[in-house]
Design a protein around this motif. Structure first.
Motif, mmCIF file in Angstrom:
data_model
loop_
_atom_site.group_PDB
_atom_site.id
_atom_site.type_symbol
_atom_site.label_atom_id
_atom_site.label_comp_id
_atom_site.label_asym_id
_atom_site.label_seq_id
_atom_site.Cartn_x
_atom_site.Cartn_y
_atom_site.Cartn_z
ATOM 1 N N ALA A 52 0.800 -1.320 0.039
ATOM 2 C CA ALA A 52 0.057 -0.057 -0.142
ATOM 3 C C ALA A 52 0.860 1.255 -0.034
ATOM 4 O O ALA A 52 1.808 1.366 0.632
ATOM 5 C CB ALA A 52 -0.791 -0.149 1.296
ATOM 6 N N ILE A 53 0.533 2.204 -0.908
ATOM 7 C CA ILE A 53 1.444 3.565 -0.883
ATOM 8 C C ILE A 53 0.994 4.512 -0.114
ATOM 9 O O ILE A 53 0.056 5.096 -0.071
ATOM 10 C CB ILE A 53 1.413 3.664 -2.615
ATOM 11 C CG1 ILE A 53 1.303 2.393 -3.404
ATOM 12 C CG2 ILE A 53 2.379 4.694 -2.936
ATOM 13 C CD1 ILE A 53 1.180 2.661 -4.993
ATOM 14 N N THR A 54 2.032 4.958 0.766
ATOM 15 C CA THR A 54 2.118 6.214 1.382
ATOM 16 C C THR A 54 2.334 7.302 0.652
ATOM 17 O O THR A 54 3.091 7.283 -0.514
ATOM 18 C CB THR A 54 2.804 5.964 2.678
ATOM 19 O OG1 THR A 54 4.235 5.947 2.307
ATOM 20 C CG2 THR A 54 2.415 4.721 3.537
ATOM 21 N N ARG A 55 2.189 8.499 1.280
ATOM 22 C CA ARG A 55 2.839 9.660 0.613
ATOM 23 C C ARG A 55 4.263 9.809 0.577
ATOM 24 O O ARG A 55 4.689 10.158 -0.328
ATOM 25 C CB ARG A 55 2.368 11.015 1.374
ATOM 26 C CG ARG A 55 0.716 11.383 1.112
ATOM 27 C CD ARG A 55 0.265 12.287 2.146
ATOM 28 N NE ARG A 55 0.160 11.799 3.369
ATOM 29 C CZ ARG A 55 -0.190 12.746 4.676
ATOM 30 N NH1 ARG A 55 0.013 13.934 4.465
ATOM 31 N NH2 ARG A 55 -0.197 12.123 5.767
ATOM 32 N N MET A 102 -4.386 3.241 3.460
ATOM 33 C CA MET A 102 -5.925 3.892 3.911
ATOM 34 C C MET A 102 -5.737 5.225 4.783
ATOM 35 O O MET A 102 -6.456 5.986 4.663
ATOM 36 C CB MET A 102 -6.653 2.761 4.397
ATOM 37 C CG MET A 102 -7.968 3.156 4.718
ATOM 38 S SD MET A 102 -8.869 3.873 3.171
ATOM 39 C CE MET A 102 -8.838 2.284 2.121
ATOM 40 N N GLN A 103 -4.726 5.047 5.456
ATOM 41 C CA GLN A 103 -4.504 6.056 6.669
ATOM 42 C C GLN A 103 -4.310 7.262 5.847
ATOM 43 O O GLN A 103 -4.733 8.339 6.319
ATOM 44 C CB GLN A 103 -3.647 5.843 7.692
ATOM 45 C CG GLN A 103 -3.388 6.635 8.727
ATOM 46 C CD GLN A 103 -2.319 6.175 9.921
ATOM 47 O OE1 GLN A 103 -2.028 5.101 9.913
ATOM 48 N NE2 GLN A 103 -1.888 7.105 10.768
ATOM 49 N N ASP A 104 -3.145 7.284 4.930
ATOM 50 C CA ASP A 104 -2.721 8.497 4.394
ATOM 51 C C ASP A 104 -3.829 8.989 3.324
ATOM 52 O O ASP A 104 -4.128 10.186 3.311
ATOM 53 C CB ASP A 104 -1.598 8.176 3.363
ATOM 54 C CG ASP A 104 -0.350 8.392 4.235
ATOM 55 O OD1 ASP A 104 -0.262 8.353 5.193
ATOM 56 O OD2 ASP A 104 0.699 8.491 3.256
ATOM 57 N N MET A 151 -9.913 13.762 4.601
ATOM 58 C CA MET A 151 -10.443 14.929 5.705
ATOM 59 C C MET A 151 -9.647 16.146 5.596
ATOM 60 O O MET A 151 -9.779 17.178 6.373
ATOM 61 C CB MET A 151 -9.958 14.104 6.926
ATOM 62 C CG MET A 151 -10.779 12.907 7.219
ATOM 63 S SD MET A 151 -12.484 12.860 7.409
ATOM 64 C CE MET A 151 -12.717 14.047 8.798
ATOM 65 N N GLY A 152 -8.959 16.523 4.320
ATOM 66 C CA GLY A 152 -8.358 17.816 4.329
ATOM 67 C C GLY A 152 -6.923 18.060 5.162
ATOM 68 O O GLY A 152 -6.541 19.070 5.066
ATOM 69 N N ALA A 153 -6.647 16.838 5.710
ATOM 70 C CA ALA A 153 -5.098 17.268 6.689
ATOM 71 C C ALA A 153 -3.946 17.031 5.630
ATOM 72 O O ALA A 153 -3.199 17.529 6.085
ATOM 73 C CB ALA A 153 -4.994 16.067 7.651
ATOM 74 N N SER A 154 -3.912 16.879 4.130
ATOM 75 C CA SER A 154 -3.125 16.894 3.538
ATOM 76 C C SER A 154 -3.762 16.930 2.067
ATOM 77 O O SER A 154 -4.767 16.565 1.890
ATOM 78 C CB SER A 154 -2.415 15.593 3.306
ATOM 79 O OG SER A 154 -1.166 15.534 2.197
#
Length: 252
Positions: A29-32, A69-71, A77-80
Motif C-alpha cells: 500500500a502506497i503512502t505519501r 488507507m490512513q494516508d 479529511m483535508g489534513a493533506s
C-alpha cells in the motif's frame, strides 16, 4: 526517504533505474512518503545520462494494493492535499526514457493504473488488476480515463474502470492492458531482459519513437489534473462517505 521504496541501478552497465515497492506486510500500500520517493527516483533517473530505462517492481504476491488507507483518509479529511501523489503521477507521465514493469499478485487502483504509463508490462497469470473506484463512489485517476480506452477500447476500459471488474494477468494481456504474461519464476528475468534490450538501443531514436507512439504528455497531465479535481470533489460527497463506511465495516 523511506525504506518502503528501494532504489537501485541494475544491468551490465548499471543503465536501469530500478524502483521496487518494499512494504509486503501491507501488500505494498502506497503512502505519501512512498509517492515522494518514487517521484524523486524517476526525476533522478531522467537527469542521469547513464540511465537508459526505468524498471518498476513489486514483491511476490503483491505489486501494490493501492493507496495506504490512513494516508488516503488524511487527504480525504483535508489534513493533506496529497501533492506527493500528483508529483509522482506527473513525473511518470512525462518521463522520456522507457518504463518496464512487472506484476505478481495484487495490482489494485493505482497499482493498476501505473502500468498504463509503462511501455512494457509483464505479469503472472495469477495477477489481479482491479480498479474499484466507482465502488467507493470515486472516479478513475492517473490519466486512466484517457489511456485505458486508447489501449483497450471502450468496453474493456469501461469494464475495468467503471464496472470495476477484475482482470487476471491473462485477461489483461488479451485486453491490451499489459504486454505479456509469464510464470512467477520468469517474471523478473523477463522484465530485466526487456529493460536491457531497450537500454542497448540508440537513446535519442528510442526517445523520439516513444514520444511519437505515446499520447501527448500535455494531454495526459491535463487529464490527470482533471481527474484529480473530480476525485477530490467526490471524496467530500455523501455517497463516498457511505461507501467508505461500508468498506471499513466489511474490513472489520
Amino acid at each position: 526517504m523511506t525504506d518502503h521504496i528501494l532504489i537501485d541501478r541494475a544491468g551490465e552497465t548499471h543503465a536501469l533505474n530500478v524502483i521496487r515497492f518494499n512494504r509486503p506486510d501491507k501488500k505494498n500500500a502506497i503512502t505519501r512518503a512512498m509517492y515522494a520517493a518514487m517521484a524523486k527516483a524517476l526525476s533522478d533517473g531522467e537527469a542521469d545520462d547513464t540511465v537508459r530505462a526505468h524498471v518498476i517492481l513489486g514483491t511476490p504476491g503483491a505489486f501494490s494494493s493501492g493507496n495506504d488507507m490512513q494516508d488516503f483518509m488524511a487527504v480525504a479529511m483535508g489534513a493533506s492535499k496529497g501533492e506527493e501523489v500528483f508529483d509522482f503521477l506527473i513525473a511518470l507521465a512525462t518521463v522520456t526514457k522507457p518504463v518496464v514493469s512487472g506484476v505478481d499478485g495484487l495490482a489494485i487502483g493505482i497499482g493498476t493504473t501505473i502500468h498504463m504509463h509503462c511501455d512494457l508490462t509483464f505479469a503472472t497469470p495469477a495477477s489481479r488488476f482491479h480498479t474499484p473506484f466507482v465502488d467507493l463512489a470515486l472516479v478513475p485517476e492517473a490519466g486512466s480515463s484517457l489511456l485505458a480506452p486508447a489501449a483497450m477500447g471502450h468496453q474493456k476500459a469501461f469494464a475495468l474502470l467503471a464496472a470495476g471488474l477484475p482482470f487476471s494477468g491473462e485477461e489483461a494481456e488479451r485486453a491490451g492492458l499489459i504486454f505479456k504474461t509469464v510464470s512467477v519464476d520468469e517474471l523478473e528475468p523477463a522484465v530485466f531482459a526487456a529493460a536491457e534490450h531497450l537500454a542497448a538501443k540508440p537513446p535519442k531514436a528510442l526517445a523520439i519513437a516513444r514520444r511519437l507512439i505515446k499520447p501527448d504528455p500535455d494531454l495526459v497531465t491535463a487529464r490527470i489534473r482533471e481527474e484529480g479535481a473530480l476525485f477530490a470533489a467526490q471524496l467530500k460527497s455523501a455517497e463516498a462517505l457511505a461507501a467508505f463506511q461500508a468498506f471499513m465495516a466489511r474490513k472489520k
